[in-house]
Design an enzyme around this catalytic site. Structure first.
Site, PDB file in Angstrom:
ATOM      1  N   CYS A 143       2.087  -7.225   8.997  1.00 58.95           N
ATOM      2  CA  CYS A 143       2.836  -6.993   9.761  1.00 58.95           C
ATOM      3  C   CYS A 143       1.093  -6.682  11.162  1.00 58.95           C
ATOM      4  CB  CYS A 143       2.758  -6.138  10.562  1.00 58.95           C
ATOM      5  SG  CYS A 143       4.642  -5.276   9.822  1.00 58.95           S
TER       6      CYS A 143
ATOM      7  N   CYS B 272      -1.110  -2.372   8.299  1.00 59.55           N
ATOM      8  CA  CYS B 272      -0.558  -3.706   6.809  1.00 59.55           C
ATOM      9  C   CYS B 272      -0.898  -4.786   6.733  1.00 59.55           C
ATOM     10  CB  CYS B 272       0.833  -3.052   7.046  1.00 59.55           C
ATOM     11  SG  CYS B 272       1.052  -1.699   6.165  1.00 59.55           S
TER      12      CYS B 272
ATOM     13  N   CYS C 242      10.137   0.381   8.077  1.00 62.59           N
ATOM     14  CA  CYS C 242       9.318   0.254   7.079  1.00 62.59           C
ATOM     15  C   CYS C 242       8.145   1.412   6.808  1.00 62.59           C
ATOM     16  CB  CYS C 242       8.476  -1.052   7.036  1.00 62.59           C
ATOM     17  SG  CYS C 242       7.711  -1.463   5.777  1.00 62.59           S
ATOM     18  N   CYS C 243       7.551   1.121   9.485  1.00 59.65           N
ATOM     19  CA  CYS C 243       6.885   2.574   8.380  1.00 59.65           C
ATOM     20  C   CYS C 243       7.336   3.638   8.716  1.00 59.65           C
ATOM     21  CB  CYS C 243       6.243   2.740   9.806  1.00 59.65           C
ATOM     22  SG  CYS C 243       5.364   1.181  10.222  1.00 59.65           S
TER      23      CYS C 243
ATOM     24  N   CYS D 272       3.198   3.373  14.711  1.00 59.57           N
ATOM     25  CA  CYS D 272       3.429   3.047  13.345  1.00 59.57           C
ATOM     26  C   CYS D 272       4.219   4.442  12.797  1.00 59.57           C
ATOM     27  CB  CYS D 272       2.251   3.087  12.130  1.00 59.57           C
ATOM     28  SG  CYS D 272       1.735   5.132  12.382  1.00 59.57           S
TER      29      CYS D 272
END
Length: 259
Positions: A208, A205, A123-124, A231
């Site tokens: 998280c 985010c 995702c990062c 990240c």
């Protein structure tokens, strides 16, 4: 600054910059970095997080038209988006560039927005690392807010670091502690990120990031319950590199290694 057709080898340039400005104050390092031919074309990267306003204020005093790259993962807290607008307006920053993943990339790799639930690294990479790497392609250096006190992986950083064979990182606040940041914000009456008062000393985010309890590490609320601590933005060529503690210490002693 007009970008040179070809800059000399990055290793000697970084070593020379660190030698010239080793004993300079943070704002002086920032000023020199934006003017020294050895840095080339420079951008600032900012999350508009808990401590970001310090560097943003410094650049607003020196060169407010400096490109500021703001990575919007589209999963940020609403407070962060509002704070970004407030700070940019208050400081007169005229070149904020909002960076996002492409619609095509999101549709392919995270169509329902749940990737973070089972693969935070992916995702990062999708929402932060790849878009930022693309945005940085036209620059020779970028200014970061990294500081030595933030953890073992950052304990030995210098003002200037080699990132890739063609790009360096500039860390004007490398030697600052939390008390220095607080003093600067108070003295300059800078606006605070609204989540700091709610127990978020490090803000990423929304899915998280969680509040931090008294006595915890300031970054304990980032990816809580996992081994993840970064990240991916601050790794070799924008790619995640996991380092064992012993290796981390060894790498930290070599000033010319890539961070």
């Amino acid at each position: 600054m007009t970008r040179p057709k070809m800059l000399p080898d990055i290793g000697p340039r970084v070593a020379g910059l660190n030698e010239r400005y080793r004993h300079h104050a943070a704002i002086s390092v920032m000023e020199k970095a934006l003017a020294d031919p050895d840095t080339g074309r420079v951008a600032m990267v900012s999350s508009f997080g808990a401590e970001s306003v310090v560097l943003l204020h410094m650049v607003s005093l020196i060169a407010p038209a400096t490109p500021v790259l703001f990575v919007d993962t589209m999963m940020l807290f609403p407070e962060t988006l509002a704070y970004q607008q407030e700070v940019a307006s208050k400081l007169g920053l005229s070149e904020i560039r909002t960076i996002r993943a492409t619609k095509a990339a999101l549709a392919l790799d995270d169509p329902d927005g749940t990737l973070y639930q089972f693969n935070t690294d992916a995702c990062c990479n999708l929402r932060k690392t790849v878009p930022l790497e693309t945005a940085l392609a036209g620059f020779d250096a970028w200014i970061t807010g990294r500081k030595r006190y933030q953890g073992a992986t950052r304990a030995e950083i210098d003002f200037f670091e080699v990132e890739t064979p063609n790009r360096m990182k500039i860390n004007p606040l490398a030697h600052w502690g939390r008390e220095d940041l607080e003093e600067y914000m108070v003295q300059n009456r800078l606006p605070r990120h609204p989540l700091v008062a709610k127990g978020y000393p490090s803000i990423g985010c929304a899915p998280c990031t969680s509040p931090v309890k008294p006595g915890e590490d300031p970054r304990a609320g980032r990816w809580r319950g996992s081994q993840k601590t970064e990240c991916g933005i601050h790794f070799i060529g924008g790619k995640m590199v996991r380092v064992k503690p012993a290796e981390d210490a060894a790498e930290g002693s070599d000033k010319d290694k890539v961070a």
